[in-house]
Design a protein around this motif. Sequence first.
Motif, PDB file in Angstrom:
ATOM      1  N   GLY A  90      43.651  39.149  31.388  1.00 21.55           N
ATOM      2  CA  GLY A  90      43.747  39.750  32.719  1.00 21.55           C
ATOM      3  C   GLY A  90      44.274  38.797  33.768  1.00 21.55           C
ATOM      4  O   GLY A  90      44.663  39.222  34.868  1.00 21.55           O
ATOM      5  N   ASP A  91      44.285  37.492  33.467  1.00 25.55           N
ATOM      6  CA  ASP A  91      44.875  36.522  34.382  1.00 25.55           C
ATOM      7  C   ASP A  91      46.394  36.599  34.312  1.00 25.55           C
ATOM      8  O   ASP A  91      46.977  37.084  33.331  1.00 25.55           O
ATOM      9  N   HIS A  92      47.032  36.069  35.341  1.00 23.34           N
ATOM     10  CA  HIS A  92      48.493  36.091  35.422  1.00 23.34           C
ATOM     11  C   HIS A  92      49.029  34.671  35.525  1.00 23.34           C
ATOM     12  O   HIS A  92      48.528  33.863  36.302  1.00 23.34           O
ATOM     13  N   LEU A  93      50.044  34.376  34.706  1.00 25.26           N
ATOM     14  CA  LEU A  93      50.722  33.091  34.701  1.00 25.26           C
ATOM     15  C   LEU A  93      52.168  33.296  35.116  1.00 25.26           C
ATOM     16  O   LEU A  93      52.859  34.163  34.572  1.00 25.26           O
TER      17      LEU A  93
ATOM     18  N   GLY B 231      46.077  38.904  26.008  1.00 26.43           N
ATOM     19  CA  GLY B 231      45.790  39.599  27.254  1.00 26.43           C
ATOM     20  C   GLY B 231      46.140  38.871  28.527  1.00 26.43           C
ATOM     21  O   GLY B 231      45.803  39.336  29.624  1.00 26.43           O
ATOM     22  N   VAL B 232      46.823  37.736  28.417  1.00 28.01           N
ATOM     23  CA  VAL B 232      47.280  37.024  29.613  1.00 28.01           C
ATOM     24  C   VAL B 232      48.628  37.594  30.034  1.00 28.01           C
ATOM     25  O   VAL B 232      49.548  37.716  29.222  1.00 28.01           O
ATOM     26  N   GLU B 233      48.753  37.958  31.290  1.00 30.98           N
ATOM     27  CA  GLU B 233      50.007  38.482  31.815  1.00 30.98           C
ATOM     28  C   GLU B 233      50.907  37.315  32.210  1.00 30.98           C
ATOM     29  O   GLU B 233      50.460  36.381  32.862  1.00 30.98           O
ATOM     30  N   ILE B 234      52.178  37.371  31.803  1.00 29.49           N
ATOM     31  CA  ILE B 234      53.106  36.274  32.067  1.00 29.49           C
ATOM     32  C   ILE B 234      54.393  36.810  32.679  1.00 29.49           C
ATOM     33  O   ILE B 234      54.976  37.773  32.166  1.00 29.49           O
ATOM     34  N   THR B 235      54.811  36.199  33.756  1.00 29.80           N
ATOM     35  CA  THR B 235      56.103  36.496  34.365  1.00 29.80           C
ATOM     36  C   THR B 235      56.930  35.223  34.346  1.00 29.80           C
ATOM     37  O   THR B 235      56.486  34.187  34.848  1.00 29.80           O
TER      38      THR B 235
END
Length: 410
Positions: free
Chosen positions: A101-104, A125-129
């Motif tokens: 749920g965290d975003h990197l 489940g880590v969001e990455i952009t």
Amino acid sequence: MASEGISTGIVHSDRRFGIEHGGVHKPIHTSVQYAFDKVEDLIGVFQGTTKGGFSYSRQGTPTTAALEAQITRLERGVGSICFATGMGAITAVFFTLLRAGDHLVASQFVFGNTNSLFGTLRDFGVEITTVDATDAAQVAAAMRPNTRMVFVETVANPGTQVADMPAIGQLCAERGVLFVVDNTITSPALFRPIDVGAGLVVQSLTKTISGHGHALGGAVTDTGRFDWQGYPNIFAAYRKGDPRQWGLAQVRKKGLRDMGATLSSEHAHQISVGAETLALRVAHSSATALALARYLEAHPSVVSVRYPMLESHPQHALAKQLFSAGSWLLSFELADTATCLAFVNRLQLAIKATGLGDTRTLVIPVAPTIFWEAGPQVRAAMGIGDGLIRLSVGLEDSADLLADFEQALR
């Protein structure tokens, strides 16, 4: 001597922390277990109340601790943790400090294995952009309320893009986001990420720090610039004592103890000895790389050269501002991509091998090897053409290396 130079600090590092029996170099401690006269002291090591104790070598030895102190001094940090590889260090940072749920936000210009690791993180489940980190506005636009971390490389491998680290560091400070910088290519001999507000510095010790291609290792250094008291992912067990050590405590326990990417004492010793010539090696390889880059840029068979200290490099002005030299990494493309492999085969001094930061010059065609698994779309986003050739410039005499490339380009 607070003002001493980098080489002086390294070569005298061991003895300033105390060496057994008056040795000049820290000895290699190979013991797996460490005994205590009182069981209370052993309990204190497990509970974090005994300072400087060792219990089981998976979490470190006196030899790895000496190297950690050396890296901390080099990066002007508050503490470091060594790992078996650079990828072990990066993996520990991501998997111990990020949750589902965290975003990197990460640079799209990264080492191939780091890019592959992003895929694994997404599966957990880590969001990455990923963005073009040479433009800090793209980093700002990608940030969300759940953004916990921004990750960049100082000089991207293999395209040599230079992230706008001063602006990104300021942005992270304003928003309370952890800024993580991979300093592998430049090393603290050329640049210290603490100066742009990085909270954590990671690097593959295998490369610039060790520099001889004979020992694997990685490190995470906390610069003391990030306030862990406001970071929600620190477990209660590690929220005690100096808050500047909370992040490292969690990375050591969860990333080193639990995941097991332990640096051996033997390799820690080899890396430490290699580090003593860091400044000398980087100065020589940087000068040779710049001379070779200028030669290649002027050659009619070469269509493009990527090296931060070339005036033609898109981030040349920023690189000159941040780095004291350009380091050993450069890449280039031949005008006729069909001749790429034949050209590489004609090289006699440059060794056809993967890897970076060796005393010997290494050469590799990028697309069919280290970035093959990434696929054509990812390669295109990273600016990696089918004919891109990567060089890791070594310690050969510059004239000999230039002559080798001249004969291969005929």
